[in-house]
Design an enzyme around this catalytic site. Structure first.
Site, PDB file in Angstrom:
ATOM      1  N   GLU A  76       0.861  -1.314  -0.451  1.00 19.51           N
ATOM      2  CA  GLU A  76       0.126   0.201  -0.273  1.00 19.51           C
ATOM      3  C   GLU A  76       0.433   1.519  -0.106  1.00 19.51           C
ATOM      4  O   GLU A  76       0.715   1.659   0.801  1.00 19.51           O
ATOM      5  CB  GLU A  76      -0.820  -0.078   1.395  1.00 19.51           C
ATOM      6  CG  GLU A  76      -1.992  -1.294   0.969  1.00 19.51           C
ATOM      7  CD  GLU A  76      -2.480  -0.482   2.277  1.00 19.51           C
ATOM      8  OE1 GLU A  76      -4.108  -0.564   1.989  1.00 19.51           O
ATOM      9  OE2 GLU A  76      -3.192  -1.322   3.194  1.00 19.51           O
ATOM     10  N   HIS A  97      -4.867   0.883  10.623  1.00 19.29           N
ATOM     11  CA  HIS A  97      -6.257   0.163  11.100  1.00 19.29           C
ATOM     12  C   HIS A  97      -6.192  -0.039  11.656  1.00 19.29           C
ATOM     13  O   HIS A  97      -7.557  -0.863  12.718  1.00 19.29           O
ATOM     14  CB  HIS A  97      -5.925  -1.236  10.067  1.00 19.29           C
ATOM     15  CG  HIS A  97      -5.543  -2.029   9.069  1.00 19.29           C
ATOM     16  ND1 HIS A  97      -4.655  -3.031   8.453  1.00 19.29           N
ATOM     17  CD2 HIS A  97      -5.542  -1.151   8.072  1.00 19.29           C
ATOM     18  CE1 HIS A  97      -4.248  -2.771   7.199  1.00 19.29           C
ATOM     19  NE2 HIS A  97      -4.540  -1.785   6.733  1.00 19.29           N
ATOM     20  N   HIS A 165     -12.048  -0.890   6.614  1.00 17.99           N
ATOM     21  CA  HIS A 165     -10.541  -0.874   6.019  1.00 17.99           C
ATOM     22  C   HIS A 165      -8.905   0.008   6.894  1.00 17.99           C
ATOM     23  O   HIS A 165      -8.869  -0.681   8.657  1.00 17.99           O
ATOM     24  CB  HIS A 165      -9.873  -0.437   4.447  1.00 17.99           C
ATOM     25  CG  HIS A 165      -8.449  -1.139   4.583  1.00 17.99           C
ATOM     26  ND1 HIS A 165      -7.441  -0.181   3.065  1.00 17.99           N
ATOM     27  CD2 HIS A 165      -7.270  -0.784   5.415  1.00 17.99           C
ATOM     28  CE1 HIS A 165      -6.782  -0.487   3.135  1.00 17.99           C
ATOM     29  NE2 HIS A 165      -6.147  -0.456   4.269  1.00 17.99           N
TER      30      HIS A 165
HETATM   31 ZN   LIG Z   1      -3.607  -0.937   4.383  1.00 21.05          ZN
END
Ligand SMILES: [Zn+2]
Length: 241
Positions: A76, A97, A165
Site C-alpha cells: 500500500e 487499521h 479497512h
Molecule cells: Zn491498509
C-alpha cells in the site's frame, strides 16, 4: 548529523510510537517526505512498525518505485506517494487499521472531533470507498490509480477513513501526522462511548479552527512536541528535550 540520517532516525521512532500507542499492530505504516528531495519519500520495507530499524527504511519515487534500499515494499505504498504528489504541504503520512476508527467507515455516522485535543483530525473526515470507482477489490490501495482516487477524496483535509479497512492521516510535519493518527483513534473510541448514550455535542468548526491555530504556533515543549516527548518515553526512547 546529515538531514537524511536525522529523518530516518525520526521515522523509526514514529513507527515505534504508533505501535506503542496501539494505532498500528502488525499492519499500518508511517512515511515522511525526503528532506532533500520532495519528489521522493521514505518508508520502511514491509514489516510491522514495532520491529522497524533504520536499516529497514527505503526511498521511493512518488509513483511507488524503489529509489534506494532493499527489501519487499509495503503493497500500500501508493497511499503515501499519491498524497505527496497531490499535497505539496504534506511532509508525513500515517496509514493504520486502528480498531476504534474502523466502525465509522461502515456505519454511515461521521467521525467528528469530540474533545479539544482531537481537533487536529479536522472538522470533516470523509470515507473513501473503493467500490465507487473500482468495484469489488481486496480493499487495499494497490496501485497509483487507487492511491490518486484516495488522495482526491482526502483533498486538503488531514484525515480520511477507508471503508472496511482503516484510515490515513497527513501532516505538515512527522510529529503532527503521528499526533493526528493517535488522536483519530482516541476520538473514535470516545465518540463510540458517548454516542451509546444519545446525541453528542461535537466541537464546532470555529472551535476546531481556533484550537488548530494555537497548536500550529506551539513552541518546543508545547502541543505536538509535548505529546512527542511523552510518546518517546512510552515507546522506550529517551526524551530529546
Ligand atoms: Zn491498509
Amino acid at each position: 548529523m546529515s538531514a537524511i540520517k536525522t529523518a530516518i532516525d525520526e521515522l523509526v521512532i514514529a513507527n515505534r510510537i504508533v505501535a506503542a500507542e496501539k494505532v498500528c499492530d502488525a499492519f499500518g505504516h508511517v512515511s515522511m517526505r525526503h528532506p532533500e528531495n520532495p519528489g521522493r519519500f521514505l518508508l520502511s520495507r514491509g514489516r510491522a512498525p514495532e520491529l522497524i530499524e533504520a536499516s529497514d527504511i527505503m526511498e521511493f519515487t512518488l509513483e511507488g518505485g524503489t529509489a534506494a534500499g532493499n527489501g519487499k515494499p509495503y503493497l500500500e505504498r501508493f497511499i503515501h506517494g499519491a498524497i505527496y504528489e497531490s499535497r505539496p504541504d504534506v511532509q508525513a503520512v500515517v496509514h493504520s487499521h486502528s480498531y476504534s476508527v474502523v466502525p465509522f467507515s461502515v456505519i454511515g455516522e461521521k467521525l467528528r472531533p469530540i474533545m479539544h485535543v482531537c481537533a487536529t483530525i479536522g472538522p470533516d473526515v470523509p470515507v473513501w470507498d473503493p467500490q465507487v470507482n473500482f468495484g469489488d477489490t481486496d480493499l487495499l490501495v494497490s496501485d497509483m490509480h487507487q492511491g490518486r482516487d484516495l488522495a482526491k477524496a482526502l483533498g486538503a483535509r488531514t484525515s480520511i477513513l477507508m471503508r472496511g479497512h482503516g484510515s490515513t492521516v497527513a501532516g505538515a510535519s512527522l510529529r503532527e501526522a503521528v499526533y493526528a493518527a493517535v488522536m483519530l483513534e482516541v476520538n473514535a473510541n470516545l465518540q463510540l462511548k458517548a454516542q451509546a448514550f444519545g446525541p453528542v455535542t461535537f466541537l464546532t468548526p470555529g472551535e476546531i479552527e481556533k484550537i488548530r491555530a494555537r497548536q500550529n504556533k506551539g513552541r518546543p515543549g508545547e502541543g505536538f512536541d509535548r505529546a512527542w516527548q511523552y510518546w518517546l518515553r512510552h515507546a522506550g526512547f529517551p526524551t530529546d528535550e
